[in-house]
Design a protein around this motif. Structure first.
Motif, PDB file in Angstrom:
ATOM      1  N   PRO A 252       0.810  -1.224   0.000  1.00  0.00           N
ATOM      2  CA  PRO A 252       0.000   0.000   0.000  1.00  0.00           C
ATOM      3  C   PRO A 252       0.840   1.269   0.000  1.00  0.00           C
ATOM      4  O   PRO A 252       0.527   2.224  -0.711  1.00  0.00           O
ATOM      5  N   ALA A 253       1.923   1.278   0.790  1.00  0.00           N
ATOM      6  CA  ALA A 253       2.790   2.455   0.819  1.00  0.00           C
ATOM      7  C   ALA A 253       3.500   2.637  -0.522  1.00  0.00           C
ATOM      8  O   ALA A 253       3.697   3.763  -0.987  1.00  0.00           O
ATOM      9  N   PHE A 254       3.880   1.510  -1.153  1.00  0.00           N
ATOM     10  CA  PHE A 254       4.523   1.595  -2.466  1.00  0.00           C
ATOM     11  C   PHE A 254       3.556   2.180  -3.491  1.00  0.00           C
ATOM     12  O   PHE A 254       3.959   2.961  -4.360  1.00  0.00           O
ATOM     13  N   ALA A 255       2.272   1.794  -3.398  1.00  0.00           N
ATOM     14  CA  ALA A 255       1.276   2.322  -4.330  1.00  0.00           C
ATOM     15  C   ALA A 255       1.151   3.836  -4.167  1.00  0.00           C
ATOM     16  O   ALA A 255       1.046   4.577  -5.160  1.00  0.00           O
ATOM     17  N   LYS A 256       1.180   4.307  -2.908  1.00  0.00           N
ATOM     18  CA  LYS A 256       1.134   5.748  -2.683  1.00  0.00           C
ATOM     19  C   LYS A 256       2.384   6.427  -3.244  1.00  0.00           C
ATOM     20  O   LYS A 256       2.306   7.512  -3.833  1.00  0.00           O
ATOM     21  N   GLY A 257       3.533   5.792  -3.033  1.00  0.00           N
ATOM     22  CA  GLY A 257       4.771   6.356  -3.564  1.00  0.00           C
ATOM     23  C   GLY A 257       4.771   6.404  -5.087  1.00  0.00           C
ATOM     24  O   GLY A 257       5.268   7.365  -5.689  1.00  0.00           O
ATOM     25  N   TRP A 258       4.205   5.364  -5.700  1.00  0.00           N
ATOM     26  CA  TRP A 258       4.127   5.340  -7.163  1.00  0.00           C
ATOM     27  C   TRP A 258       3.221   6.461  -7.671  1.00  0.00           C
ATOM     28  O   TRP A 258       3.534   7.109  -8.664  1.00  0.00           O
ATOM     29  N   ARG A 259       2.103   6.686  -6.972  1.00  0.00           N
ATOM     30  CA  ARG A 259       1.216   7.781  -7.372  1.00  0.00           C
ATOM     31  C   ARG A 259       1.923   9.127  -7.192  1.00  0.00           C
ATOM     32  O   ARG A 259       1.791  10.019  -8.038  1.00  0.00           O
ATOM     33  N   ARG A 260       2.683   9.268  -6.115  1.00  0.00           N
ATOM     34  CA  ARG A 260       3.417  10.520  -5.898  1.00  0.00           C
ATOM     35  C   ARG A 260       4.448  10.736  -7.010  1.00  0.00           C
ATOM     36  O   ARG A 260       4.623  11.860  -7.483  1.00  0.00           O
ATOM     37  N   ALA A 261       5.103   9.666  -7.443  1.00  0.00           N
ATOM     38  CA  ALA A 261       6.065   9.786  -8.536  1.00  0.00           C
ATOM     39  C   ALA A 261       5.367  10.201  -9.831  1.00  0.00           C
ATOM     40  O   ALA A 261       5.891  11.013 -10.604  1.00  0.00           O
ATOM     41  N   ARG A 262       4.176   9.642 -10.069  1.00  0.00           N
ATOM     42  CA  ARG A 262       3.416  10.033 -11.258  1.00  0.00           C
ATOM     43  C   ARG A 262       3.033  11.506 -11.198  1.00  0.00           C
ATOM     44  O   ARG A 262       3.054  12.207 -12.229  1.00  0.00           O
ATOM     45  N   LEU A 263       2.689  11.997 -10.015  1.00  0.00           N
ATOM     46  CA  LEU A 263       2.337  13.408  -9.874  1.00  0.00           C
ATOM     47  C   LEU A 263       3.551  14.299 -10.122  1.00  0.00           C
ATOM     48  O   LEU A 263       3.426  15.370 -10.726  1.00  0.00           O
ATOM     49  N   TRP A 264       4.717  13.856  -9.631  1.00  0.00           N
ATOM     50  CA  TRP A 264       5.930  14.634  -9.904  1.00  0.00           C
ATOM     51  C   TRP A 264       6.233  14.677 -11.401  1.00  0.00           C
ATOM     52  O   TRP A 264       6.636  15.710 -11.926  1.00  0.00           O
ATOM     53  N   ARG A 265       6.053  13.541 -12.077  1.00  0.00           N
ATOM     54  CA  ARG A 265       6.268  13.530 -13.526  1.00  0.00           C
ATOM     55  C   ARG A 265       5.269  14.458 -14.227  1.00  0.00           C
ATOM     56  O   ARG A 265       5.619  15.133 -15.209  1.00  0.00           O
ATOM     57  N   ALA A 266       4.040  14.481 -13.724  1.00  0.00           N
ATOM     58  CA  ALA A 266       3.049  15.379 -14.309  1.00  0.00           C
ATOM     59  C   ALA A 266       3.456  16.840 -14.123  1.00  0.00           C
ATOM     60  O   ALA A 266       3.293  17.659 -15.030  1.00  0.00           O
ATOM     61  N   GLN A 267       4.006  17.171 -12.959  1.00  0.00           N
ATOM     62  CA  GLN A 267       4.469  18.534 -12.733  1.00  0.00           C
ATOM     63  C   GLN A 267       5.602  18.904 -13.681  1.00  0.00           C
ATOM     64  O   GLN A 267       5.635  20.012 -14.224  1.00  0.00           O
ATOM     65  N   VAL A 268       6.528  17.965 -13.869  1.00  0.00           N
ATOM     66  CA  VAL A 268       7.640  18.209 -14.797  1.00  0.00           C
ATOM     67  C   VAL A 268       7.112  18.468 -16.198  1.00  0.00           C
ATOM     68  O   VAL A 268       7.585  19.371 -16.906  1.00  0.00           O
ATOM     69  N   ALA A 269       6.111  17.689 -16.607  1.00  0.00           N
ATOM     70  CA  ALA A 269       5.562  17.835 -17.955  1.00  0.00           C
ATOM     71  C   ALA A 269       4.757  19.126 -18.109  1.00  0.00           C
ATOM     72  O   ALA A 269       4.820  19.794 -19.147  1.00  0.00           O
ATOM     73  N   LEU A 270       3.991  19.488 -17.075  1.00  0.00           N
ATOM     74  CA  LEU A 270       3.086  20.635 -17.178  1.00  0.00           C
ATOM     75  C   LEU A 270       3.769  21.973 -16.931  1.00  0.00           C
ATOM     76  O   LEU A 270       3.243  23.013 -17.348  1.00  0.00           O
ATOM     77  N   HIS A 271       4.910  21.960 -16.274  1.00  0.00           N
ATOM     78  CA  HIS A 271       5.505  23.219 -15.812  1.00  0.00           C
ATOM     79  C   HIS A 271       5.765  24.220 -16.931  1.00  0.00           C
ATOM     80  O   HIS A 271       5.402  25.410 -16.778  1.00  0.00           O
ATOM     81  N   PRO A 272       6.366  23.843 -18.072  1.00  0.00           N
ATOM     82  CA  PRO A 272       6.604  24.864 -19.103  1.00  0.00           C
ATOM     83  C   PRO A 272       5.316  25.509 -19.608  1.00  0.00           C
ATOM     84  O   PRO A 272       5.260  26.743 -19.773  1.00  0.00           O
ATOM     85  N   LEU A 273       4.289  24.710 -19.849  1.00  0.00           N
ATOM     86  CA  LEU A 273       3.020  25.254 -20.322  1.00  0.00           C
ATOM     87  C   LEU A 273       2.382  26.137 -19.259  1.00  0.00           C
ATOM     88  O   LEU A 273       1.932  27.259 -19.544  1.00  0.00           O
TER      89      LEU A 273
END
Length: 412
Positions: A252-273
């Motif tokens: 369960p904690a790994f699943a939360k960590g994986w979601r947090r990593a996905r959110l960080w990747r989303a921030q990296v992708a969205l930041h320039p726009l």
């Protein structure tokens, strides 16, 4: 070193890694994180107990001035770990808003455990200490305590006290986690709880089989070969137990960590726009856009909230940009991209930003229909990530040419 000894080091290392991983949440959590601290105490206690079972630590402690010291330390730390896991069970299942309603059986059960767990742990530690120094034979240091002391009533009594406490705790955990597994709605929770439940069933079998072996051995002395084989077989089962427990608790904690990593990747992708849109409308965001590294390390705002806020900011900015471009820009963007999709939206946004930069007065809202309507925020963010990726690939010159073409068509 045997395969069992090597497995002992690996499982002790795994449990230690889980304890270190979960330590920040336990140490720096607030009052609402009692259950995290209890679960971390279980990991830490069992990690210490498992290290006392490893070959080097075991032999060093057993050959110290206090003969068989590894066994006593192992049982002390395991008792603390068991108390912690029972506290975790109570924290998870003991709370229930009564308000006159019938309290479910598993909640009543957890409350009973809460009343007796600490007293039982204290009594177990005292009784183990007394028995260890009075009735257990310490004439010769042992390497494998159960097989080396098979047939001795004092060692059998000592181990029975510990196994009763361990077996009862394992049965409690198996019962509560089996119920939780059946009611879990998320797959990763079902998998994690199912593995932990299976581990506790192994624990019950482990304690029952060892207790029976010890007392049968008192009645009829087993051969050395049989005793050692039984000891190693049950030790192997315990290695499997802790492997399932550690991995199941981490899922369960790994699943939360994986979601947090996905959110960080989303921030990296969205930041320039997002940064370019907020630069065009500086009064819109709560705070001026910062460099990506600073945005990723803003721990005052959860990552999911920040991504949702960026998505809303982007949508609001696009709505404002509609007042700076002609209707013809939408069709021109689709023609430039080859079809309606994220690339078409990227062309439109880049051209609209160029129009806004020209500092012309806002006019009526131009047509702009995006095909990215979704039923949840995750789908919206996924679409914007694709738009942001396409946006980075659109040259400024191509966007201005597209804007000029759209303006010419609108003027014709």
């Amino acid at each position: 070193m045997t395969a069992l000894d090597l497995a002992g080091y690996l499982i002790a290392g795994l449990m230690t890694a889980v304890a270190l991983w979960r330590m920040p949440a336990a140490l720096w959590g607030d009052e609402e994180d009692k259950r995290r601290r209890a679960l971390w105490g279980c990991y830490a206690g069992f990690a210490a107990a498992l290290w006392t079972k490893t070959q080097i630590v075991r032999t060093t402690l057993n050959n110290s001035p206090i003969v068989d010291l590894a066994v006593l330390i192992k049982h002390y730390t395991a008792t603390v770990a068991i108390l912690a896991i029972l506290s975790y069970i109570v924290a998870i299942y003991g709370a229930y808003p009564e308000e006159g309603a019938a309290v479910p059986r598993h909640v009543r059960f957890a409350r009973v455990i809460q009343r007796v767990a600490a007293k039982a742990a204290g009594a177990t530690v005292v009784l183990l200490t007394v028995l260890f120094f009075t009735v257990v034979d310490h004439t010769v240091p042992s390497d494998r305590f159960v097989s080396d002391h098979a047939g001795e009533w004092g060692a059998s009594l000592y181990m029975t006290v510990f196994y009763v406490y361990l077996g009862a705790a394992s049965a409690v955990c198996a019962y509560q986690w089996a119920l939780a597994t059946a009611n879990a709605s998320l797959r990763h929770l079902r998998v994690g709880l199912g593995m932990m439940t299976f581990a506790m069933f192994i624990g019950v079998g482990y304690t029952v089989s060892r207790t029976l072996f010890l007392w049968i051995s008192v009645a009829e002395q087993p051969t050395t070969a049989f005793a050692q084989t039984f000891d190693k077989a049950t030790e192997a089962a315990q290695v499997v137990l802790f492997a399932f427990f550690a991995i199941g608790a981490a899922i369960p904690a790994f699943a939360k960590g994986w979601r947090r990593a996905r959110l960080w990747r989303a921030q990296v992708a969205l930041h320039p726009l997002w940064r370019d849109l907020m630069a065009a409308f500086p009064d819109q965001p709560f705070a001026p856009p910062a460099p990506l590294a600073r945005e990723l390390t803003r721990f005052d705002t959860p990552a999911d909230l920040r991504v949702d806020r960026w998505a809303a900011d982007i949508a609001d900015a696009v709505e404002k940009l509609r007042h700076y471009v002609p209707d013809a820009l939408e069709a021109a963007a689709r023609d430039a991209a080859g079809s309606a999709g994220p690339q078409a939206d990227a062309y439109w946004i880049r051209a609209a930003l160029a129009a806004k930069a020209d500092e012309g007065p806002p006019g009526p809202a131009a047509a702009f229909a995006t095909p990215h309507a979704t039923s949840d925020q995750d789908g919206e963010v996924a679409w914007l990530v694709r738009v942001a990726a396409a946006y980075r690939a659109v040259p400024e010159e191509a966007a201005r040419k597209l804007l000029a073409q759209a303006r010419a068509e609108a003027a014709a």
